[in-house]
Write an enzyme that holds these catalytic residues in place. Structure first.
Site, mmCIF file in Angstrom:
data_model
loop_
_atom_site.group_PDB
_atom_site.id
_atom_site.type_symbol
_atom_site.label_atom_id
_atom_site.label_comp_id
_atom_site.label_asym_id
_atom_site.label_seq_id
_atom_site.Cartn_x
_atom_site.Cartn_y
_atom_site.Cartn_z
ATOM 1 N N ASN A 53 70.525 -23.704 74.532
ATOM 2 C CA ASN A 53 70.673 -24.610 73.391
ATOM 3 C C ASN A 53 71.030 -26.018 73.860
ATOM 4 O O ASN A 53 71.721 -26.203 74.867
ATOM 5 C CB ASN A 53 71.654 -24.070 72.352
ATOM 6 C CG ASN A 53 73.028 -23.735 72.892
ATOM 7 O OD1 ASN A 53 73.198 -23.473 74.075
ATOM 8 N ND2 ASN A 53 74.017 -23.733 72.023
ATOM 9 N N VAL A 54 70.527 -26.995 73.125
ATOM 10 C CA VAL A 54 70.727 -28.409 73.446
ATOM 11 C C VAL A 54 71.122 -29.107 72.148
ATOM 12 O O VAL A 54 70.281 -29.308 71.260
ATOM 13 C CB VAL A 54 69.443 -29.041 74.044
ATOM 14 C CG1 VAL A 54 69.669 -30.521 74.337
ATOM 15 C CG2 VAL A 54 69.026 -28.312 75.320
ATOM 16 N N GLU A 55 72.416 -29.422 72.040
ATOM 17 C CA GLU A 55 72.929 -30.013 70.800
ATOM 18 C C GLU A 55 72.789 -31.524 70.816
ATOM 19 O O GLU A 55 72.297 -32.118 71.773
ATOM 20 C CB GLU A 55 74.376 -29.545 70.602
ATOM 21 C CG GLU A 55 74.435 -28.023 70.452
ATOM 22 C CD GLU A 55 75.839 -27.492 70.208
ATOM 23 O OE1 GLU A 55 76.820 -28.236 70.377
ATOM 24 O OE2 GLU A 55 75.941 -26.305 69.840
ATOM 25 N N CYS A 64 68.138 -24.803 69.250
ATOM 26 C CA CYS A 64 68.553 -23.475 69.699
ATOM 27 C C CYS A 64 67.901 -23.154 71.041
ATOM 28 O O CYS A 64 66.865 -23.748 71.412
ATOM 29 C CB CYS A 64 68.126 -22.417 68.679
ATOM 30 S SG CYS A 64 69.155 -22.354 67.196
ATOM 31 N N GLU A 66 66.145 -20.723 71.772
ATOM 32 C CA GLU A 66 64.785 -20.210 71.577
ATOM 33 C C GLU A 66 63.762 -21.338 71.489
ATOM 34 O O GLU A 66 62.586 -21.141 71.814
ATOM 35 C CB GLU A 66 64.727 -19.346 70.308
ATOM 36 C CG GLU A 66 65.532 -18.051 70.396
ATOM 37 C CD GLU A 66 67.008 -18.213 70.020
ATOM 38 O OE1 GLU A 66 67.505 -19.357 70.006
ATOM 39 O OE2 GLU A 66 67.646 -17.191 69.725
ATOM 40 N N CYS A 97 68.883 -16.523 65.435
ATOM 41 C CA CYS A 97 69.071 -16.938 64.046
ATOM 42 C C CYS A 97 67.747 -16.793 63.290
ATOM 43 O O CYS A 97 66.687 -16.546 63.884
ATOM 44 C CB CYS A 97 69.582 -18.374 63.988
ATOM 45 S SG CYS A 97 68.341 -19.641 64.338
ATOM 46 N N CYS A 100 64.867 -18.968 64.386
ATOM 47 C CA CYS A 100 64.348 -18.610 65.706
ATOM 48 C C CYS A 100 63.576 -17.295 65.676
ATOM 49 O O CYS A 100 62.680 -17.085 66.493
ATOM 50 C CB CYS A 100 65.472 -18.602 66.727
ATOM 51 S SG CYS A 100 66.034 -20.289 67.055
#
Ligand code: THU
Length: 140
Positions: A53-55, A64, A66, A97, A100
């Site tokens: 994940n990359v916020e 996410c 995925e 989620c 995803c």
């Protein structure tokens, strides 16, 4: 996936998939949620793709794990996803989620196997009554 052309289902190395998911999770950028995630999947040609994940400071646009995984799938030659696993920062199994599940459905369809606490389950059980590319071709 066609059972006759993909890897032998019995030979899916779930431990190797988990190891790759854990490795990817170690690269997560999750300073806001502090909830790193790693995902890994076996492709029908035998390769393994992964993502973390990359916020973002704009919280709602975080990616996410995925998202990275399907991007890696396409960027390294495409193909169909056969088996998928996902872990959190404690290396515990995590279910994708809702969004995803849809992302994965696009590239693995109803037969994609997802690791769950009850063992591998097909996407048809994880995202039942799915909307997918087949619906578009029917409606056009
Ligand atoms: N997250 C994923 O990467 N994949 C999922 O399927 C569930 C949630 C991430 C998004 C966010 O960066 C963090 O987990 C907390 O929700």
């Amino acid at each position: 996936m066609h059972l006759t052309s993909g890897p032998d289902l019995m030979s899916i190395d779930w431990a190797a998939l988990k190891a790759e998911a854990v490795r990817a999770m170690g690269h997560a950028y999750a300073p806001y949620s502090k909830f790193p995630v790693g995902a890994a999947a076996l492709v029908d040609d035998g390769r393994i793709v992964s993502g973390c994940n990359v916020e973002n400071a704009s919280y709602g646009i975080g990616l996410c794990a995925e998202c990275g995984l399907v991007s890696a799938l396409q960027a390294t030659g495409g193909g169909r996803l056969v088996a998928f696993t996902c872990v959190d920062g404690h290396e515990e199994l995590l279910m994708p989620c809702g969004r995803c599940r849809q992302l994965l459905y696009e590239f693995g369809g109803p037969e994609l196997l997802l690791e769950t606490v009850d063992g591998p389950k097909p996407m048809s059980e994880i995202l039942p009554y799915a909307f997918g590319p087949e619906n578009l071709s029917r409606g056009a």
